[in-house]
Design a protein around this motif. Structure first.
Motif: not given
Length: 347
Positions: A174-178, A308-331
């Motif tokens: 569910v939280f892999c949807m960005t 699912n854990v790996v995809v979730f980690a990739i999402i947050w790595k990209r979000a952190t590097s961009k300084g964005i919230n992955p749910y309110t912004h496109e990752v």
């Protein structure tokens, strides 16, 4: 791997799979390419079927034989099938509202989060069913010495730790949807696009959902697990970039309606397929199974959780590097999948 999961298949069973896959592709194209097609499949047909289902249950409540022996009443009476059918159908209607910009809802910015909400509801329905099977399997082990338990539809299910792992994977999914508000209509209005839902999410979802069907709908999973998952993925990969979630909702709703009315197609006869879980090659509700082969349920559950854990980690790595919230912004801006989908979108 399919051989390890299902064993060898007959020509009729392979033909049945191809038939289901092709019909799902074709009906999805009809539904997505025209308003008339969408309204028929997701408004007119569900209303007619609701009247039909209601008549069956009213007839059964009054002891009428035609209703008590109706295949829908006998084989498709669990809460899950009805919840999934109507949740998927509401999703399809909501997606049509968004892609055609119908009414105030179709033009409202806040309604763009509807796809996330309805997909999350669909996932949580399956997660609840997974946990239910795990609990029932553990209860059966304590009372009968076996993890087999009989569903309300007369199907022996084998509940265990794999259900728990996959349920956790579903929650993570569910939280892999960005990019929840990154919803667009295609230029020709054939599709509702979710560009940030790239192949990483699709892979995580497909593996999770296949494990769900294999563990909880084993006698149906050759169709609702393999054919039903591959049809929308195939379309999104080849000609409908960014439209996977619409493909998935359309094919799921159409399949649920077909399976609810004609369960014999997958339950009995030459098209029915039993996975190797049923080690004796038989599924008889009147006879408690003695042997089981849950190996692949465990293997795929572990794979589902890991992916699912790996995809979730990739999402947050990209979000952190961009300084964005992955749910309110496109990752995934800048990725091939994202850019190909955006090239189709109304700007």
């Amino acid at each position: 791997m399919l051989f390890q999961i299902y064993g060898s298949q007959s020509g009729w069973q392979l033909f049945g799979w191809v038939l289901v896959f092709a019909c799902l592709i074709i009906t999805n194209e009809i539904a997505r390419r025209s308003k008339a097609g969408g309204l028929f499949f997701f408004v007119i047909l569900p209303v007619a079927l609701t009247i039909y289902f209601t008549a069956i249950y009213v007839g059964a409540a009054h002891g009428q034989a035609w209703a008590l022996h109706n295949q829908t009443y006998v084989h498709m009476n669990s809460w899950f099938h009805y919840a999934k059918l109507y949740a998927a159908t509401f999703g399809c209607i909501g997606f049509m509202i968004l892609k055609y910009h119908w009414g105030k809802l179709g033009k409202a910015y806040w309604f763009k989060c509807f796809p996330f909400v309805i997909v999350a509801i669909n996932i949580f329905i399956a997660v609840g069913s997974d946990f239910e099977s795990a609990i029932r399997g553990m209860n059966a082990l304590q009372t009968t010495g076996s993890q087999w338990w009989l569903s309300s539809e007369g199907v022996w299910l084998y509940g265990g730790w794999w259900n728990v792992l996959n349920g956790i994977a579903g929650i993570i999914n569910v939280f892999c949807m960005t990019g929840w508000w990154g919803i667009y209509s295609s230029k020709n209005e054939d599709d509702m696009l979710w560009p940030d839902m790239i192949w990483l999410f699709i892979l995580a979802y497909d593996v999770w959902n296949f494990e769900y069907t294999y563990s909880n709908l084993p006698t149906h999973s050759w169709y609702c697990g393999v054919a039903l998952l591959l049809a929308p993925t195939f379309a999104a990969a080849i000609w409908n970039k960014g439209g996977w979630i619409q493909n998935r909702a359309n094919t799921l709703a159409i399949w649920c309606m077909f399976a609810q009315v004609i369960p014999e197609f997958q339950d009995s006869g030459r098209f029915a397929v039993l996975p190797v879980l049923y080690k004796n090659g038989v599924m008889n509700p009147a006879v408690h199974p003695g042997a089981a082969d849950p190996t692949m349920m465990g293997v795929i559950a572990i794979l589902s959780l890991v992916i699912n854990v790996v995809v979730f980690a990739i999402i947050w790595k990209r979000a952190t590097s961009k300084g964005i919230n992955p749910y309110t912004h496109e990752v995934f801006v800048g990725t091939k999948d994202y850019e190909e989908a955006m090239a189709r979108a109304q700007k």
